[in-house]
Scaffold this active site. Structure first.
Site, PDB file in Angstrom:
ATOM      1  N   GLY A   1     -61.018  40.135  60.624  1.00  0.00           N
ATOM      2  CA  GLY A   1     -61.440  41.481  60.263  1.00  0.00           C
ATOM      3  C   GLY A   1     -60.343  42.406  60.711  1.00  0.00           C
TER       4      GLY A   1
ATOM      5  CE  LYS B   1     -54.097  39.375  63.796  1.00  0.00           C
ATOM      6  NZ  LYS B   1     -54.972  39.089  64.916  1.00  0.00           N
TER       7      LYS B   1
ATOM      8  CG  ASP C   1     -61.189  40.369  67.602  1.00  0.00           C
ATOM      9  OD1 ASP C   1     -61.148  40.399  66.366  1.00  0.00           O
ATOM     10  OD2 ASP C   1     -61.911  39.594  68.250  1.00  0.00           O
TER      11      ASP C   1
ATOM     12  CD  GLN D   1     -58.528  33.884  62.496  1.00  0.00           C
ATOM     13  OE1 GLN D   1     -57.670  33.264  61.922  1.00  0.00           O
ATOM     14  NE2 GLN D   1     -59.424  34.582  61.832  1.00  0.00           N
TER      15      GLN D   1
HETATM   16  P1  IMP Z   1     -64.101  30.200  63.031  1.00  0.00           P
HETATM   17  O1  IMP Z   1     -62.720  30.723  62.796  1.00  0.00           O
HETATM   18  O2  IMP Z   1     -65.166  30.959  62.281  1.00  0.00           O
HETATM   19  O3  IMP Z   1     -64.210  28.712  62.819  1.00  0.00           O
HETATM   20  O4  IMP Z   1     -64.455  30.434  64.576  1.00  0.00           O
HETATM   21  C1  IMP Z   1     -63.801  29.721  65.618  1.00  0.00           C
HETATM   22  C2  IMP Z   1     -63.574  30.602  66.836  1.00  0.00           C
HETATM   23  O5  IMP Z   1     -62.589  31.572  66.537  1.00  0.00           O
HETATM   24  C3  IMP Z   1     -64.819  31.387  67.306  1.00  0.00           C
HETATM   25  O6  IMP Z   1     -64.772  31.490  68.714  1.00  0.00           O
HETATM   26  C4  IMP Z   1     -64.613  32.751  66.687  1.00  0.00           C
HETATM   27  O7  IMP Z   1     -65.277  33.775  67.404  1.00  0.00           O
HETATM   28  C5  IMP Z   1     -63.102  32.885  66.777  1.00  0.00           C
HETATM   29  N1  IMP Z   1     -62.544  33.759  65.747  1.00  0.00           N
HETATM   30  C6  IMP Z   1     -62.405  33.487  64.435  1.00  0.00           C
HETATM   31  N2  IMP Z   1     -61.841  34.529  63.806  1.00  0.00           N
HETATM   32  C7  IMP Z   1     -61.607  35.459  64.720  1.00  0.00           C
HETATM   33  C8  IMP Z   1     -60.988  36.751  64.677  1.00  0.00           C
HETATM   34  O8  IMP Z   1     -60.529  37.252  63.647  1.00  0.00           O
HETATM   35  N3  IMP Z   1     -60.914  37.406  65.860  1.00  0.00           N
HETATM   36  C9  IMP Z   1     -61.367  36.878  67.023  1.00  0.00           C
HETATM   37  N4  IMP Z   1     -61.932  35.688  67.110  1.00  0.00           N
HETATM   38  C10 IMP Z   1     -62.056  34.975  65.981  1.00  0.00           C
END
Ligand code: IMP
Length: 481
Positions: free
Chosen positions: A51, A26, A23, A228
């Site tokens: 996102g 990017k 977040d 991420q």
């Molecule tokens: P997952 O990727 O849904 O398995 O989530 C694992 C961890 O990564 C959680 O703490 C999410 O909030 C975080 N996370 C996953 N995708 C994003 C992103 O695009 N931005 C920020 N945090 C993320």
């Protein structure tokens, strides 16, 4: 030479990755490079847990799966969903529908036959496991990412290419029933549900690894769009509070069929001088510490509507979008409060820090240079600072340069050990804040002096090079250093 050419000159492969916890903006940086430079824009990791927000001609778009460069398809640019990704077909087709509605072409889209498919039972398992972050769940996005990658690593995953061989698909889903005994799986129903989506994407499915190698040989300019952030990487992040892919430069390159060595310029994005985290996990500089973590774990209960109403900040709903003055006096008061929890709320409201995917409030804290130095060790020294305009009106800026461990030992090395990281207290360098609007500044020498000093300190402390400074959501609001 155009401003951006100072960065892209003589480069063939550039990657945009995040050096924090995701977040960081990017999307905007990718968008600048996609618009002005790249021939190919490729994503290599994650899925619709991401996102990527881009503002084009004043209109905000959020992409979850498609690389944000897809909006330049009509200029002949190619977008690739790479082999390292996990793809929810319903979501992908939904994004394609949206492009159809906007009459944006996507003829040049390529979807890797080697990417993995997120199945309905992956989503169900993910949601069940993360029912409550308060009960110790890691607070995933609930999109089935973890279970899908688990099946990939366990060598029972379903490839995009399997969708076109029904016998294979049936065989693999049948096998899955062994590993998901708690979930009712109807093989026929899933196969039927997937069919129309599979037909829809079929024209775009390719051996993208070979396509990528061909493009490299042809001298095409390639932009890799990370997802991420480094501290969420399965390999380098704060395990187990991580996502299930390697979102460093390594995983991002591997996920499109390249070696990190092939990347001429990895750009590491850093939100500055504050940063955020969504979901559970250690965050040494968090405003309000544990109170903030618990409060944000309530997710949607404490969304932007709640906070605006609770702190009596006026807002309007225009075409379903919430509009409010991000520099409203009440927000500035919160931002400069002596109470760190409230300070965190103020910065969250000023930066509109609510999940692009889940709408959850993001936890906020000062930018952590100990963690950044570690990230640079992996992603390289070239940095882009983002959201720098958000703290307009902050009386002070702080940057964490070291930690003290359990109130005694001074530490300047980042640790991935959760139990230790949770006991680290940051030691800050303090800089003067700024009250002026910096969004129109194009030369870093015109930035307020406190900001300039903070940037200089960051570069020296982490041994990094700041290449760009983003001062607003629009493409043109950027300083090239
Ligand atoms: P997952 O990727 O849904 O398995 O989530 C694992 C961890 O990564 C959680 O703490 C999410 O909030 C975080 N996370 C996953 N995708 C994003 C992103 O695009 N931005 C920020 N945090 C993320």
């Amino acid at each position: 030479m155009s401003r951006i050419e100072r960065i892209t000159k003589d480069k063939q492969i550039i990657a945009v990755v995040c050096n924090q916890v995701g977040d960081t903006g990017k999307g905007k940086i990718t968008d600048i490079l996609a618009a002005s430079w790249a021939d190919i824009i490729a994503r290599g990791t994650g899925g619709n847990n991401a996102g990527h927000t881009v503002v084009i001609n004043g209109k905000q778009r959020i992409f979850h799966l498609l690389p944000s460069g897809i909006v330049y398809s009509n200029q002949g640019k190619t977008s690739i969903l790479g082999n390292g990704m996990v793809i929810d077909l319903r979501v992908l087709c939904g994004e394609l529908d949206e492009l159809d509605r906007e009459e944006t072409s996507y003829n040049n889209l390529m979807i890797s036959e080697d990417a993995h498919v997120i199945m309905p039972y992956h989503i169900e398992r993910d949601k069940a496991k993360n029912e409550s972050q308060k009960k110790g769940g890691i607070g995933s996005t609930g999109r089935g990412i973890g279970p899908c990658y688990t099946d990939k690593i366990a060598r029972r995953g379903i490839f995009i290419r399997d969708l076109f061989y029904t016998y294979k698909l049936v065989e693999k889903i049948k096998k899955a029933t062994e590993f998901y005994p708690d979930i009712k799986i109807s093989v026929e129903q899933i196969v039927e549900e997937l069919k129309p989506y599979a037909e829809r994407i079929k024209p775009f499915v390719r051996d993208t690894i070979s396509e990528m190698h061909k493009s490299v040989r042809m001298g095409k300019k390639i932009l890799l769009e990370g997802a991420q952030g480094l501290l969420l990487s399965i390999e380098f992040g704060t395990y187990p509070y991580v996502t299930s892919s390697d979102c460093s430069i390594n995983g991002t390159a591997a996920g499109v069929g390249l070696s990190a060595r092939a990347v001429d310029l990895p750009l590491g994005i850093v939100k500055f001088p504050y940063m955020t985290r969504v979901g559970a996990g250690p965050f040494p500089t968090e405003f309000g510490g544990r109170d903030s973590e618990v409060y944000c774990a309530d997710g949607l209960e404490h969304n932007v509507n709640f906070e605006l109403e609770h702190y009596r900040i006026p807002f309007k709903l225009i075409n379903g979008e919430l509009k409010y003055d991000h520099h409203h006096l009440k927000i500035l008061e919160l931002m400069n409060s002596d109470n760190p929890f409230l300070q965190g709320v103020g910065i969250r409201l000023a930066g509109a820090e609510y999940g692009a995917t889940t709408k959850r409030p993001r936890r906020t804290g000062w930018t952590d240079l100990v963690a950044l130095k570690y990230a640079i060790g992996i992603n390289g020294p070239d940095i882009v600072l983002t959201k720098v305009d958000v703290l307009q009106g902050a009386e002070q800026i702080k940057l964490a340069r070291r930690y003290t461990y359990a109130h005694s030992e001074s530490v300047d090395n980042f640790t991935r050990k959760d139990e230790a990281l949770r006991y680290m207290d940051p030691i800050y360098n303090i800089f003067e804040g700024f009250s002026e609007d910096i969004s129109q500044i194009r030369d870093h020498k015109d930035l307020p002096s406190g900001l300039q000093q903070a940037i200089k300190f960051l570069e020296t402390h982490v041994n990094g090079r700041v290449r760009m400074i983003s001062t607003g959501p629009e493409q043109k609001q950027v300083i090239i250093k």
